[in-house]
Scaffold this active site. Structure first.
Site, mmCIF file in Angstrom:
data_model
loop_
_atom_site.group_PDB
_atom_site.id
_atom_site.type_symbol
_atom_site.label_atom_id
_atom_site.label_comp_id
_atom_site.label_asym_id
_atom_site.label_seq_id
_atom_site.Cartn_x
_atom_site.Cartn_y
_atom_site.Cartn_z
ATOM 1 N N LYS A 292 0.833 -1.197 0.000
ATOM 2 C CA LYS A 292 0.000 0.000 0.000
ATOM 3 C C LYS A 292 0.875 1.256 0.000
ATOM 4 C CE LYS A 292 -3.765 -1.960 2.842
ATOM 5 N NZ LYS A 292 -4.917 -1.690 1.968
ATOM 6 N N ARG A 366 -10.609 -11.245 1.687
ATOM 7 C CA ARG A 366 -11.499 -12.253 1.110
ATOM 8 C C ARG A 366 -10.875 -13.641 1.147
ATOM 9 N NH1 ARG A 366 -11.571 -8.854 -4.287
ATOM 10 N NH2 ARG A 366 -11.319 -7.308 -2.628
#
Length: 517
Positions: A292, A366
């Site tokens: 990130k 996920r």
């Protein structure tokens, strides 16, 4: 109650102000505060519309509160407040707060109970003002709804200052008068439950690792050991369960993963299946190899917001002794870059045997949820709900206004929605079209792709479609809470920081299920 203006000379008000309003400060040990509410009248109405508690107080001080409100400015609007001093010997500090119109109910446009929400906002404002004045003891007007008043007080007074030398004065709010004490205590537990989630989310990642998180939750459940069983599953157990997707995320970190499993038995003789809650527990998310940007990465200490909300919900359910069985599941790990970390393009195998092409290691939530959802089905759930700070796309879609809900069940949606109207912590239904499923199932190397073939579009929807590939339950809902993770000034009764949302909505939802025949 409507209190009509009394004719008072300006000179008389000035003398009273000098004598009773501008009093000398008293020591903090003897200071006590009171929060009282006033309603907003119609344009053509004269007078001050006090709550019952405020009207009683005004009578006890011979109408001095009316006089002070008259000279201190225009009528109080919703969410506004004023502080007065020296009107009553038992309460040297008094905060009067605006509750808005009396008798308002559920607002179809806002999708919440405006009366309850107005009380939370007003009470929190008054409590925060008295806390800033370092008043250690505060009593609170129930304002017609003791539970909402308690929630506003407990949520408004919370501030995370664990590592600060200078801390705000600790205030434990109390109910003023003889209103519904049971509802007040329920509101306190609702507020404390959300504050627990806020504390976990705010804590620095080096102080709340997966192991520390699990130990902390185990400690929180210690008063309820007769009704709660905790399992802290180690890495060896995760491997034995063939949770390859979960392990692929944790492998880049030096911190070992933990699979936390909580069983609350509130209805021992129930023939119904349990409510199963699953929470994403990434205690720090660097993005892994798909790193990130550094700006704002510190907030990723709260990427376990789903796990924090789920655990806090079950702690609150146990404290409320809800007659329902709940199982909580939170896969806990860090997502870090290292020589052992999963690389973009790698293929991993989930617990149900499906293979996943990991094209972006920052779409890790996920992956850990996939294995957790597979495991959750072994308990034959009555309803299966997962919560996760899953996608930035959810923040783009709804911002902090509401939690996005993706569900295959109208029955489940109706109950989640009803709960959110009561708590004011709203939910909004999002689509689960086959359009999105095709984007994650058409993968070059595996059964599924973790970001879909059109990366950058409908990210929240494709993430939900990915999770659905691991769900066979008839009543499942995925709550994407990325947009509601933090609070700046959107929710007036929460200070700036991590929000702990949607803990109260999940508690209310569980309470609703518990009360169904």
């Amino acid at each position: 109650m409507l209190i009509h203006f009394r004719k008072v000379s300006i000179y008389g008000i000035w003398r009273h102000t000098c004598r009773s309003f501008c009093v000398s400060p008293v020591t903090s040990s003897s200071r006590k505060g009171l929060v009282l509410g006033v309603y907003e009248g119609d344009k053509d109405e004269d007078g001050i519309h006090f709550t019952d508690a405020a009207a009683s107080f005004d009578r006890s001080v011979s109408g001095k509160l009316t006089e002070m409100l008259l000279i201190s400015g225009p009528p109080l609007k919703r969410g506004k407040s004023r502080v007065f001093y020296g009107l009553h010997q038992d309460f040297p500090s008094l905060a009067v707060v605006g509750l808005g119109k009396k008798g308002v109910g559920v607002c179809g446009k806002e999708n919440w109970d405006s009366c309850r929400e107005n009380i939370r906002v007003a009470v929190s404002m008054g409590c925060k003002q008295l806390q800033d004045l370092e008043v250690p003891h505060v009593e609170v007007d129930p304002c017609g709804d003791s539970q909402s008043a308690a929630e506003g007080a407990v949520l408004g007074l919370f501030e995370y200052d664990e590592f600060k030398s200078k801390k705000k004065i600790h205030v434990t709010p109390q109910l003023h008068g003889s209103a519904d004490t049971q509802a007040w205590q329920k509101g306190v537990l609702y507020g404390e439950g959300q504050n627990l989630a806020r504390s976990l989310m705010e804590a620095p990642a080096n102080h709340v690792t997966p192991t520390v998180f699990a130990d902390t939750i185990e400690q929180k459940f210690s008063p309820f050991s007769d009704r709660v069983v905790i399992h802290k599953r180690p890495k060896s157990w995760i491997e034995s369960e063939q949770m390859g997707a979960f392990l692929s995320v944790s492998r880049g970190s030096e911190e070992p993963p933990v699979f936390l499993e909580m069983h609350y038995t509130g209805a021992p003789d129930s023939s119904k299946g349990p409510l199963v809650l699953v929470g994403k527990g990434v205690t720090f998310d660097s993005g892994g190899i798909s790193l990130k940007p550094s700006s704002g990465m510190d907030a990723m200490r709260a990427d376990m917001g789903g796990a924090a909300s789920v655990c806090s919900t079950i702690v609150t359910a146990a404290a409320l002794q809800l007659p329902i069985n709940i199982i909580g599941i939170t896969p806990l790990c860090e997502n870090m870059p290292s020589g052992k970390a999963t690389k973009p393009g790698d293929v991993v195998r989930a617990k149900n045997g499906k293979t996943i092409q990991v094209d972006n290691t920052d779409a890790e939530g996920r992956l850990i949820l996939a294995d957790a959802l597979c495991y959750a089905h072994t308990f034959k759930p009555r309803a299966l709900v997962n919560a996760a700070t899953l996608t930035g796309a959810m923040n783009v879609a709804l911002g902090s206004a509401a939690t996005g809900v993706f569900t295959n069940s109208d029955w489940l949606w109706e109950r989640l929605y009803k709960a959110s109207v009561i708590t004011g912590d709203r939910v909004w239904r999002m689509p689960l079209f086959q359009h999105y499923t095709r984007q994650v199932t058409e993968s070059m190397l595996a059964d599924l792709n973790n970001i879909g073939k059109y990366s950058g579009t409908a990210g929240a929807c494709t993430a939900a479609a990915f999770l659905q590939e691991f769900v066979t339950a008839n009543h499942w809902a995925h709550l994407d809470i990325a947009g509601v993770m933090t609070n700046k000034d959107e929710v007036p009764y929460l200070r700036k920081g991590m929000s702990g949302r949607p803990t109260r909505t999940l508690v209310e939802f569980a309470a609703g299920l518990a009360s169904e025949p």
